[in-house]
Design a protein around this motif. Sequence first.
Motif, PDB file in Angstrom:
ATOM      1  N   GLY A  73       0.812  -1.211   0.000  1.00 23.45           N
ATOM      2  CA  GLY A  73       0.000   0.000   0.000  1.00 23.45           C
ATOM      3  C   GLY A  73       0.844   1.258   0.000  1.00 23.45           C
ATOM      4  N   ASP A  74       0.201   2.404   0.186  1.00 25.64           N
ATOM      5  CA  ASP A  74       0.857   3.703   0.184  1.00 25.64           C
ATOM      6  C   ASP A  74       0.661   4.397   1.526  1.00 25.64           C
ATOM      7  OD1 ASP A  74       1.593   3.409  -2.479  1.00 25.64           O
ATOM      8  OD2 ASP A  74      -0.308   4.229  -3.195  1.00 25.64           O
ATOM      9  N   ALA A  75       1.635   5.231   1.875  1.00 24.91           N
ATOM     10  CA  ALA A  75       1.480   6.154   3.006  1.00 24.91           C
ATOM     11  C   ALA A  75       1.152   7.529   2.425  1.00 24.91           C
ATOM     12  CB  ALA A  75       2.761   6.208   3.836  1.00 24.91           C
ATOM     13  N   THR A  76       0.139   8.178   2.958  1.00 24.30           N
ATOM     14  CA  THR A  76      -0.354   9.432   2.391  1.00 24.30           C
ATOM     15  C   THR A  76      -0.462  10.496   3.465  1.00 24.30           C
ATOM     16  OG1 THR A  76      -1.623   8.190   0.752  1.00 24.30           O
ATOM     17  CG2 THR A  76      -2.191  10.487   1.039  1.00 24.30           C
ATOM     18  N   ALA A  77      -0.093  11.729   3.116  1.00 33.54           N
ATOM     19  CA  ALA A  77      -0.206  12.871   4.029  1.00 33.54           C
ATOM     20  C   ALA A  77      -0.736  14.077   3.254  1.00 33.54           C
ATOM     21  CB  ALA A  77       1.142  13.200   4.666  1.00 33.54           C
ATOM     22  N   LEU A  78      -1.302  15.033   3.982  1.00 32.63           N
ATOM     23  CA  LEU A  78      -1.867  16.237   3.371  1.00 32.63           C
ATOM     24  C   LEU A  78      -1.175  17.460   3.956  1.00 32.63           C
ATOM     25  CD1 LEU A  78      -4.092  17.385   1.472  1.00 32.63           C
ATOM     26  CD2 LEU A  78      -5.544  17.583   3.508  1.00 32.63           C
ATOM     27  N   ILE A  79      -0.651  18.331   3.069  1.00 32.12           N
ATOM     28  CA  ILE A  79       0.002  19.563   3.520  1.00 32.12           C
ATOM     29  C   ILE A  79      -0.773  20.764   2.986  1.00 32.12           C
ATOM     30  CG2 ILE A  79       2.280  18.493   3.614  1.00 32.12           C
ATOM     31  CD1 ILE A  79       2.929  19.922   0.978  1.00 32.12           C
ATOM     32  N   GLY A  80      -0.626  21.905   3.660  1.00 41.55           N
ATOM     33  CA  GLY A  80      -1.301  23.125   3.234  1.00 41.55           C
ATOM     34  C   GLY A  80      -0.355  24.310   3.229  1.00 41.55           C
ATOM     35  N   LEU A  81      -0.516  25.201   2.262  1.00 35.54           N
ATOM     36  CA  LEU A  81       0.276  26.423   2.159  1.00 35.54           C
ATOM     37  C   LEU A  81      -0.667  27.620   2.278  1.00 35.54           C
ATOM     38  CD1 LEU A  81       2.534  25.419  -0.876  1.00 35.54           C
ATOM     39  CD2 LEU A  81       3.107  25.275   1.541  1.00 35.54           C
ATOM     40  N   ASN A  82      -0.245  28.631   3.019  1.00 31.95           N
ATOM     41  CA  ASN A  82      -1.102  29.790   3.232  1.00 31.95           C
ATOM     42  C   ASN A  82      -0.234  31.044   3.370  1.00 31.95           C
ATOM     43  OD1 ASN A  82      -3.206  31.517   3.774  1.00 31.95           O
ATOM     44  ND2 ASN A  82      -3.493  30.824   5.886  1.00 31.95           N
ATOM     45  N   TYR A  83      -0.137  31.792   2.280  1.00 30.83           N
ATOM     46  CA  TYR A  83       0.613  33.051   2.275  1.00 30.83           C
ATOM     47  C   TYR A  83       0.166  33.844   1.057  1.00 30.83           C
ATOM     48  CZ  TYR A  83       3.327  30.222  -0.983  1.00 30.83           C
ATOM     49  OH  TYR A  83       3.700  29.402  -2.021  1.00 30.83           O
ATOM     50  N   ASP A  84       0.565  35.082   0.994  1.00 29.62           N
ATOM     51  CA  ASP A  84       0.189  35.937  -0.127  1.00 29.62           C
ATOM     52  C   ASP A  84       0.800  35.410  -1.427  1.00 29.62           C
ATOM     53  OD1 ASP A  84      -1.219  37.577   1.522  1.00 29.62           O
ATOM     54  OD2 ASP A  84       0.409  39.026   1.818  1.00 29.62           O
ATOM     55  N   GLY A  85      -0.045  35.147  -2.414  1.00 27.91           N
ATOM     56  CA  GLY A  85       0.430  34.697  -3.710  1.00 27.91           C
ATOM     57  C   GLY A  85       0.179  33.239  -3.987  1.00 27.91           C
ATOM     58  N   ILE A  86      -0.172  32.440  -2.980  1.00 26.72           N
ATOM     59  CA  ILE A  86      -0.384  31.015  -3.207  1.00 26.72           C
ATOM     60  C   ILE A  86      -1.592  30.801  -4.111  1.00 26.72           C
ATOM     61  CG2 ILE A  86      -1.755  30.797  -1.102  1.00 26.72           C
ATOM     62  CD1 ILE A  86       0.457  28.124  -2.793  1.00 26.72           C
ATOM     63  N   ASP A  87      -2.582  31.716  -4.047  1.00 28.26           N
ATOM     64  CA  ASP A  87      -3.766  31.575  -4.892  1.00 28.26           C
ATOM     65  C   ASP A  87      -3.460  31.854  -6.362  1.00 28.26           C
ATOM     66  OD1 ASP A  87      -3.218  34.209  -4.144  1.00 28.26           O
ATOM     67  OD2 ASP A  87      -5.271  34.851  -4.555  1.00 28.26           O
ATOM     68  N   LYS A  88      -2.274  32.394  -6.631  1.00 29.32           N
ATOM     69  CA  LYS A  88      -1.854  32.652  -8.014  1.00 29.32           C
ATOM     70  C   LYS A  88      -0.762  31.670  -8.460  1.00 29.32           C
ATOM     71  CE  LYS A  88      -2.829  37.606  -7.626  1.00 29.32           C
ATOM     72  NZ  LYS A  88      -3.263  37.563  -6.212  1.00 29.32           N
ATOM     73  N   GLY A  89      -0.499  30.678  -7.638  1.00 30.96           N
ATOM     74  CA  GLY A  89       0.517  29.692  -7.988  1.00 30.96           C
ATOM     75  C   GLY A  89       1.931  30.173  -7.775  1.00 30.96           C
ATOM     76  N   LEU A  90       2.120  31.144  -6.867  1.00 29.80           N
ATOM     77  CA  LEU A  90       3.433  31.727  -6.630  1.00 29.80           C
ATOM     78  C   LEU A  90       3.994  31.269  -5.297  1.00 29.80           C
ATOM     79  CD1 LEU A  90       2.679  35.393  -7.791  1.00 29.80           C
ATOM     80  CD2 LEU A  90       3.588  33.503  -9.158  1.00 29.80           C
ATOM     81  N   ASP A  91       5.327  31.307  -5.188  1.00 29.38           N
ATOM     82  CA  ASP A  91       5.959  31.039  -3.903  1.00 29.38           C
ATOM     83  C   ASP A  91       6.085  32.351  -3.133  1.00 29.38           C
ATOM     84  OD1 ASP A  91       8.117  32.484  -4.887  1.00 29.38           O
ATOM     85  OD2 ASP A  91       9.311  30.721  -5.392  1.00 29.38           O
ATOM     86  N   PRO A  92       6.551  32.329  -1.894  1.00 28.88           N
ATOM     87  CA  PRO A  92       6.638  33.563  -1.106  1.00 28.88           C
ATOM     88  C   PRO A  92       7.527  34.644  -1.718  1.00 28.88           C
ATOM     89  CG  PRO A  92       6.743  31.679   0.342  1.00 28.88           C
ATOM     90  CD  PRO A  92       6.814  31.142  -1.055  1.00 28.88           C
ATOM     91  N   ASN A  93       8.430  34.271  -2.628  1.00 23.61           N
ATOM     92  CA  ASN A  93       9.287  35.264  -3.284  1.00 23.61           C
ATOM     93  C   ASN A  93       8.645  35.854  -4.537  1.00 23.61           C
ATOM     94  OD1 ASN A  93      11.275  34.944  -1.376  1.00 23.61           O
ATOM     95  ND2 ASN A  93      12.454  33.472  -2.579  1.00 23.61           N
ATOM     96  N   GLY A  94       7.442  35.388  -4.893  1.00 21.99           N
ATOM     97  CA  GLY A  94       6.764  35.903  -6.075  1.00 21.99           C
ATOM     98  C   GLY A  94       7.079  35.148  -7.353  1.00 21.99           C
ATOM     99  N   ASP A  95       7.849  34.075  -7.257  1.00 23.78           N
ATOM    100  CA  ASP A  95       8.155  33.243  -8.421  1.00 23.78           C
ATOM    101  C   ASP A  95       7.187  32.060  -8.482  1.00 23.78           C
ATOM    102  OD1 ASP A  95      10.375  34.863  -9.026  1.00 23.78           O
ATOM    103  OD2 ASP A  95      11.599  33.774  -7.565  1.00 23.78           O
TER     104      ASP A  95
END
Length: 512
Positions: A73-95
């Motif tokens: 079988g597989d081991a599965t985990a769920l992570i979340g990101l929450n900062y300005d720009g994540i809704d646009k597919g950007l990292d915290p540096n704007g890239d």
Amino acid sequence: MSFLNDKDKENEKNISVTLVTPDDSEKNAIVISFSEMWKYAKKFFALWISLAIVAAFVSVGIAYAFQKSFYLGDATALIGLNYDGIDKGLDPNGDELDITKIKSPSVIENALTNLDMNIEKSDIIRQNLNITGVVPEDAMDEMSMYYDVFSNGNNSALQAAQSILDSKFYPSKYLVTFNYFKAGFSFEEGKEILNEVLNSYRSYFFETYNYNVALGSSVSIVDYTTYDYAEAVNIFSNSIDSVTDYLNNLKQGDTSNFRSSATGYSFDDLLAEASLIKNNDLDRTSSYVTINNITKNDKDSMVSYYKYLVEQLERKKAVSASTLNSINDSIASYEKDPLIMVVGSDSESSTEENGKTVTKDVNKAYDELVSQKIDTQKTISSYSKSIRYYNSIISAFNKSKSSSKEEIAKAEDYLSVLNDRLQKLIDNTNKTAEEYYSNVAFANAYKVLVPASGSQKEVVSSNVKMPVLISEALLFVVYMGIIVIGSIISANKKKKEEIIENPSDVDNEIRE
């Protein structure tokens, strides 16, 4: 080869096959009697059935004794990101965000090191890690709406198609799956590895995007005993200033009056401690070293050395002053227009570069200039402070006599106490800042929402049916061998007896 039907002496049909060549005598003929085979089959049938039952039980027992089981079988985990720009597919540096960095060698190797496992397994782990974005429900609803429009086949279909092309969904939650079985690990090992990889990525994430710039990366306690006393005092002074600036920056961003549960300190407490060390321990040590002309070298060579340092600092200060003037001119000429608006964004503009749309912050350049100005002013202030300090040392060397051994010993005691207190301050500041960043400032920037878990399917490595089938097949072959061989031996024995008793009759039968 001849086929003969023999009459049994007891007038019973005895179907048999006699194998003989034209040159062979009747003595060499091989007789296969089906009646003899039937007799032997009945004779050993009960024994064969009994042995077959015993063999079946023995085979099953051996198979279960040596069988092995594992979990697939597989081991599965769920992570979340929450900062300005994540809704646009950007990292915290704007890239553009590259979530596959979770699988980077440095992240996995650090996780294996923490688990005290062989880092050579990092490649196989990376190959079996998969990351999938979780599309939010509202995005799914919107896509369903587009599908309904298409299914209606009306004139709005083209508009819906354009809307789909213009719409992009950037997930803020990701499902991370680790195929532990394929990588050669057990279920428990798979969960442990996946959890540690995600924890390792947390450190990578905060370090890469400067969420928690540790004080130790810019301020560290050096071995002050390798420097002259005046130099050591200056190093301690710069370190205290760096700690103070760092704490002031933290305090400005703290709106929760944070107090560390690990150290028990707030940022105000640490600032007060830094001020106490500077005004008491540092000033006492600095004045004692300066007034008593304490040095490890002769006075003349030290005067020449400090004059050289002053000249170097003056040149660096002049360069920084020129840089500051350029920055001030740029700021003065820069038009920061707060009314610039772009449809769909409050503070961003889009430009075409090499055929790709690049999003840029309208005020980013201006803010960077202001930041450069502040940093340059701090640098000039630091140069000026060091210049004044070294000039005071030069003046003291020119006026006072050489220091005694007792004065040197006392200066070293002062420096030792100062070093210990500053080291403790830096340690407490780092621990307090790390807890603040993790639990308050950027608690949700990166978070493991669901730790590693998963279902496991037990798979038995040995097959119980196969050993039983093999044993029964072998036993059946032996049973049939006994029937055939025994019948041949019995039939040929009877045939020889007949030849001895009636040799002429047998020869005639063979000729016919």
